[in-house]
Design a protein around this motif. Structure first.
Motif, PDB file in Angstrom:
ATOM      1  N   LYS A   1       4.824   6.240  -9.290  1.00 40.69           N
ATOM      2  CA  LYS A   1       5.301   5.170  -8.414  1.00 40.69           C
ATOM      3  C   LYS A   1       4.577   5.199  -7.070  1.00 40.69           C
ATOM      4  O   LYS A   1       4.238   4.152  -6.515  1.00 40.69           O
ATOM      5  CB  LYS A   1       6.811   5.295  -8.200  1.00 40.69           C
ATOM      6  CG  LYS A   1       7.621   4.978  -9.430  1.00 40.69           C
ATOM      7  CD  LYS A   1       9.091   5.261  -9.205  1.00 40.69           C
ATOM      8  CE  LYS A   1       9.869   5.163 -10.499  1.00 40.69           C
ATOM      9  NZ  LYS A   1      11.249   5.646 -10.361  1.00 40.69           N
ATOM     10  N   ARG A   2       4.345   6.393  -6.541  1.00 43.10           N
ATOM     11  CA  ARG A   2       3.637   6.521  -5.266  1.00 43.10           C
ATOM     12  C   ARG A   2       2.228   5.946  -5.378  1.00 43.10           C
ATOM     13  O   ARG A   2       1.803   5.166  -4.534  1.00 43.10           O
ATOM     14  CB  ARG A   2       3.571   7.986  -4.836  1.00 43.10           C
ATOM     15  CG  ARG A   2       2.720   8.178  -3.576  1.00 43.10           C
ATOM     16  CD  ARG A   2       2.527   9.646  -3.230  1.00 43.10           C
ATOM     17  NE  ARG A   2       3.802  10.232  -2.846  1.00 43.10           N
ATOM     18  CZ  ARG A   2       4.333  11.313  -3.422  1.00 43.10           C
ATOM     19  NH1 ARG A   2       3.697  11.931  -4.407  1.00 43.10           N
ATOM     20  NH2 ARG A   2       5.493  11.780  -3.008  1.00 43.10           N
TER      21      ARG A   2
ATOM     22  N   GLU B   1       3.357   5.302   5.237  1.00 43.50           N
ATOM     23  CA  GLU B   1       4.240   6.076   4.366  1.00 43.50           C
ATOM     24  C   GLU B   1       5.047   7.092   5.178  1.00 43.50           C
ATOM     25  O   GLU B   1       4.548   7.644   6.159  1.00 43.50           O
ATOM     26  CB  GLU B   1       3.416   6.827   3.313  1.00 43.50           C
ATOM     27  CG  GLU B   1       2.799   5.942   2.260  1.00 43.50           C
ATOM     28  CD  GLU B   1       3.812   5.479   1.232  1.00 43.50           C
ATOM     29  OE1 GLU B   1       4.468   6.325   0.608  1.00 43.50           O
ATOM     30  OE2 GLU B   1       3.916   4.249   1.047  1.00 43.50           O
TER      31      GLU B   1
ATOM     32  N   GLY C   1      -1.166  -0.864  -4.212  1.00 46.83           N
ATOM     33  CA  GLY C   1      -0.755  -2.188  -3.730  1.00 46.83           C
ATOM     34  C   GLY C   1      -1.032  -2.377  -2.252  1.00 46.83           C
ATOM     35  O   GLY C   1      -1.546  -3.413  -1.822  1.00 46.83           O
ATOM     36  N   LYS C   2      -0.715  -1.370  -1.453  1.00 49.63           N
ATOM     37  CA  LYS C   2      -0.955  -1.442  -0.017  1.00 49.63           C
ATOM     38  C   LYS C   2      -2.456  -1.492   0.290  1.00 49.63           C
ATOM     39  O   LYS C   2      -2.900  -2.229   1.178  1.00 49.63           O
ATOM     40  CB  LYS C   2      -0.341  -0.236   0.698  1.00 49.63           C
ATOM     41  CG  LYS C   2       1.171  -0.251   0.739  1.00 49.63           C
ATOM     42  CD  LYS C   2       1.709   0.977   1.450  1.00 49.63           C
ATOM     43  CE  LYS C   2       3.215   0.976   1.545  1.00 49.63           C
ATOM     44  NZ  LYS C   2       3.723   2.125   2.324  1.00 49.63           N
TER      45      LYS C   2
ATOM     46  N   LYS D   1       0.999   3.785  -7.509  1.00 54.47           N
ATOM     47  CA  LYS D   1       1.046   2.328  -7.685  1.00 54.47           C
ATOM     48  C   LYS D   1       1.394   1.620  -6.370  1.00 54.47           C
ATOM     49  O   LYS D   1       0.823   0.586  -6.045  1.00 54.47           O
ATOM     50  CB  LYS D   1       2.010   1.954  -8.804  1.00 54.47           C
ATOM     51  CG  LYS D   1       1.479   2.401 -10.160  1.00 54.47           C
ATOM     52  CD  LYS D   1       2.335   1.915 -11.288  1.00 54.47           C
ATOM     53  CE  LYS D   1       1.789   2.362 -12.616  1.00 54.47           C
ATOM     54  NZ  LYS D   1       0.619   1.643 -13.052  1.00 54.47           N
ATOM     55  N   ARG D   2       2.332   2.188  -5.606  1.00 55.10           N
ATOM     56  CA  ARG D   2       2.701   1.619  -4.301  1.00 55.10           C
ATOM     57  C   ARG D   2       1.507   1.657  -3.347  1.00 55.10           C
ATOM     58  O   ARG D   2       1.202   0.674  -2.661  1.00 55.10           O
ATOM     59  CB  ARG D   2       3.892   2.390  -3.733  1.00 55.10           C
ATOM     60  CG  ARG D   2       4.401   1.873  -2.406  1.00 55.10           C
ATOM     61  CD  ARG D   2       5.605   2.650  -1.900  1.00 55.10           C
ATOM     62  NE  ARG D   2       5.292   4.034  -1.577  1.00 55.10           N
ATOM     63  CZ  ARG D   2       5.751   5.096  -2.237  1.00 55.10           C
ATOM     64  NH1 ARG D   2       6.558   4.954  -3.266  1.00 55.10           N
ATOM     65  NH2 ARG D   2       5.413   6.315  -1.869  1.00 55.10           N
ATOM     66  N   LEU D   3       0.815   2.791  -3.308  1.00 57.78           N
ATOM     67  CA  LEU D   3      -0.336   2.931  -2.422  1.00 57.78           C
ATOM     68  C   LEU D   3      -1.468   1.995  -2.831  1.00 57.78           C
ATOM     69  O   LEU D   3      -2.113   1.382  -1.953  1.00 57.78           O
ATOM     70  CB  LEU D   3      -0.827   4.385  -2.395  1.00 57.78           C
ATOM     71  CG  LEU D   3       0.114   5.352  -1.687  1.00 57.78           C
ATOM     72  CD1 LEU D   3      -0.301   6.793  -1.957  1.00 57.78           C
ATOM     73  CD2 LEU D   3       0.157   5.068  -0.192  1.00 57.78           C
TER      74      LEU D   3
END
Length: 125
Positions: A112-113, A51, A119-120, A115-117
């Motif tokens: 959003k952060r 990130e 996923g990663k 959810k993105r994290l």
């Protein structure tokens, strides 16, 4: 700090995934991962390292919560990002909290952060 001590602001500028032991109502359940705690911690570390604009505040191997500050891209406002780890017989439960330090609304940035994290992290396990 533990997730049971979280006091969420009434402002819509934070997002929490946690189980019922959290100190505040969550936006969703904690993530149940079928992986040992060490693998989950490694995945979190990898995700946060990928990130932009991240500062590590707490990332000790035995710390119950890892804490980071991630600055927003446009205005460079500081946002707190916390991960809580709870190992159990079936794997590891991961709680995540992201909150803006400045302003009233975050336009969904913290959601959003997270959810993105997530996923990663799940991709890395």
């Amino acid at each position: 700090m533990t997730f049971s001590e979280i006091q969420r602001s009434k402002k819509p500028n934070n997002y929490l995934l946690a189980d019922e032991t959290a100190g505040a109502p969550a936006d969703g359940p904690a993530l149940k991962l079928n992986a040992p705690e060490g693998a989950v911690r490694a995945a979190v570390k990898k995700a946060m390292a990928s990130e932009p604009l991240v500062e590590v505040l707490e990332e000790a191997a035995t710390a119950p919560i890892w804490r980071y500050v991630q600055r927003t891209r446009l205005m460079r406002f500081p946002d707190d990002v916390h991960f809580g780890f709870d190992a159990n017989d079936s794997g590891t439960t991961l709680s995540v909290y992201s909150a803006s330090r400045v302003g009233y609304s975050d336009m969904g940035v913290n959601r959003k952060r997270v959810k993105r994290l997530i996923g990663k992290i799940t991709a890395a396990i």
